[in-house]
Design a protein around this motif. Structure first.
Motif, short mmCIF file in Angstrom:
data_model
loop_
_atom_site.label_atom_id
_atom_site.label_comp_id
_atom_site.label_asym_id
_atom_site.label_seq_id
_atom_site.Cartn_x
_atom_site.Cartn_y
_atom_site.Cartn_z
N ASN A 11 38.01 58.84 46.84
CA ASN A 11 37.89 57.32 46.96
C ASN A 11 39.05 56.71 46.57
O ASN A 11 39.74 55.74 47.12
CB ASN A 11 36.68 56.60 46.16
N GLN A 12 39.55 57.15 45.58
CA GLN A 12 40.80 56.71 44.79
C GLN A 12 41.98 57.30 45.97
O GLN A 12 42.78 56.39 46.08
CB GLN A 12 41.34 57.15 43.33
N MET A 14 41.85 57.53 49.11
CA MET A 14 41.90 56.93 50.25
C MET A 14 42.36 55.45 50.06
O MET A 14 42.88 54.72 51.11
CB MET A 14 40.45 57.02 50.84
N LYS A 15 42.00 54.81 48.91
CA LYS A 15 42.28 53.50 48.58
C LYS A 15 43.76 53.45 48.79
O LYS A 15 44.34 52.48 49.09
CB LYS A 15 41.56 53.38 47.28
N LEU A 18 44.97 53.46 52.28
CA LEU A 18 44.83 52.38 53.03
C LEU A 18 45.89 51.22 52.51
O LEU A 18 46.20 50.29 53.34
CB LEU A 18 43.47 51.79 52.69
N VAL A 48 34.29 60.64 51.92
CA VAL A 48 34.62 59.11 51.88
C VAL A 48 33.34 58.41 52.66
O VAL A 48 32.92 59.04 53.57
CB VAL A 48 35.99 58.50 52.30
N SER A 49 33.06 57.15 52.35
CA SER A 49 31.89 56.61 53.07
C SER A 49 32.44 56.27 54.72
O SER A 49 33.65 56.34 54.72
CB SER A 49 31.96 55.12 52.52
N GLU A 51 32.06 53.37 56.27
CA GLU A 51 32.99 52.36 56.19
C GLU A 51 34.58 52.48 56.18
O GLU A 51 35.13 51.96 56.95
CB GLU A 51 32.51 51.20 55.28
N ARG A 52 34.93 53.50 55.17
CA ARG A 52 36.22 53.72 54.55
C ARG A 52 36.92 54.35 55.61
O ARG A 52 38.24 54.37 55.90
CB ARG A 52 36.19 54.13 53.23
N ALA A 53 36.13 55.41 55.99
CA ALA A 53 36.73 56.32 57.09
C ALA A 53 37.01 55.44 58.48
O ALA A 53 37.95 55.56 59.10
CB ALA A 53 35.55 57.38 57.47
N VAL A 55 37.82 52.22 58.70
CA VAL A 55 38.84 51.49 58.21
C VAL A 55 40.08 52.29 58.56
O VAL A 55 41.14 51.92 59.00
CB VAL A 55 38.80 50.78 56.99
N PHE A 56 39.94 53.50 57.93
CA PHE A 56 41.26 54.36 58.12
C PHE A 56 41.72 54.70 59.51
O PHE A 56 42.83 54.44 60.07
CB PHE A 56 41.19 55.42 57.24
#
Length: 365
Positions: A11-12, A14-15, A18, A48-49, A51-53, A55-56
């Motif tokens: 998660n870190q 991917m953050k 992004l 990763v979630s 939602e995050r996938a 967005v990426f």
């Protein structure tokens, strides 16, 4: 003293990625190849979630991917592809747009068994229809028209290709992790970078391998050619065929980029009016104009495709012969397209290609 501090978790990371690619048209920054590979690997592996996938995938496409990024994305896909060797001397892999066709009937499904009959074993790599078009694909015809089981394994499909010298393979068999993203892809609507790079996967490996695929928007061929240089294809043809197909040089003069493993990239223009004698070229163009008036439905493609393979002519026959002839020429089977077209016509007239396709389909059920 710890010389190897722990790496940031998924998660870190991917953050961080992004933060680079999703900060607007002026402030966004490119990922390195390693970062791009890591980011997509996390999406494929479900680290990763959802939602995050999503967005990426959207942010990566809106920023416009660099060649380095696309190469990294391909590496993530390549490392998670199911791969097996096949007992064939040569193999042509055909990869058209995985979201299929919806404008004009396309008959590459029927060109594949003809190629095998002409001495070039071949298979079509595709998926069940994906967004945004949800058009007709090899897998769509195979499963939703011909009733092939959705539970076939990679090994079963591979064995049939070895047995018949042709066949079809879906990402359900070749890349389960990519196939698992289909619901997410429906939600994000637009094509992510996956739509470009999934055509460049190589699940089956013969002694000598060829790839025929397409690009639609100018510029995307650059990343595809970079990836071709990393793959195991002896010759890769990337051309602007009609509606994402490998029907090159009929609706307009095609611009082909040909990657030769030992030489590099060459460019070639292909047009049926220049490659065929006048009477044959007219036959191809008249067939194409007739098909533009027909619906791009599974029933239409199957009816006319089978008619051609039975040796009964029809508007699909010249286009199937043209496709087989161009690939036979580009991959060194014939000295020129006209010779290939004449050979294709002879094989079609015999009706044996249809018999072999029906035997293959029986083997799938």
């Amino acid at each position: 003293m710890n010389e190897n501090p722990p790496q940031p978790d998924a998660n870190q990371r991917m953050k961080s990625y992004l933060g680079k690619i999703a900060t607007g048209p002026r402030m966004s920054k490119d990922l390195t190849r390693a970062e791009a590979e890591d980011a997509l690997a996390m999406v494929l592996n479900g680290e990763v979630s959802t939602e995050r996938a999503a967005v990426f995938l959207i942010a990566a496409r809106m920023k416009l991917e660099t060649v380095e990024e696309n190469t990294g994305y391909w590496q993530a896909l390549d490392k998670t592809t199911v791969k097996q060797e096949v007992k064939l001397e040569k193999l042509v892999q055909v990869a058209e747009a995985f979201d299929g066709f919806e404008r004009t009937p396309v008959f590459t499904f029927y060109t594949i068994p003809l190629l095998a009959e002409m001495g070039l074993p071949a298979y079509g790599h595709s998926a069940l229809p994906l967004p945004p078009k949800f058009g007709i694909t090899f897998e769509d015809l195979l499963i939703n028209h011909y009733g092939v089981s959705t539970h076939q394994t990679f090994e079963q499909r591979k064995t049939l290709i070895e047995q018949f010298g042709f066949g079809y393979l879906g990402i359900e068999q070749s890349h389960p992790k990519l196939d698992a993203l289909k619901s997410l892809r429906k939600e994000i609507v637009k094509r992510p970078m996956l739509a470009t790079m999934e055509k460049m996967l190589m699940p089956l490996i013969a002694k000598t391998n060829f790839l025929a695929t397409n690009y639609f928007h100018p510029g995307y061929e650059e990343a595809m050619l970079a990836v071709a240089g990393l793959g195991r294809w002896e010759i890769t043809v990337v051309g602007n065929g009609m509606e994402g197909s490998i029907l090159y040089g009929v609706h307009k003069t095609a611009k082909l980029f040909i990657h030769l493993k030992k030489v590099g990239v060459q460019e070639k223009k292909l047009d049926c009016g220049r490659e065929l004698d006048a009477a044959t070229a007219q036959q191809v163009q008249e067939a194409f104009q007739a098909l533009k008036k027909l619906p791009a439905s599974r029933d239409t493609m199957a009816e006319l495709g089978e008619q051609a393979l039975k040796g009964k002519g029809g508007p699909a026959a010249p286009l199937i012969a043209w496709q087989a002839a161009t690939l036979g020429y580009l991959f060194g089977r014939f000295p020129d397209v006209q010779t290939g077209f004449d050979a294709a016509h002879t094989h079609l007239s015999s009706g044996t290609v249809h018999e072999k396709l029906m035997s293959y389909l029986d083997g799938c059920k």
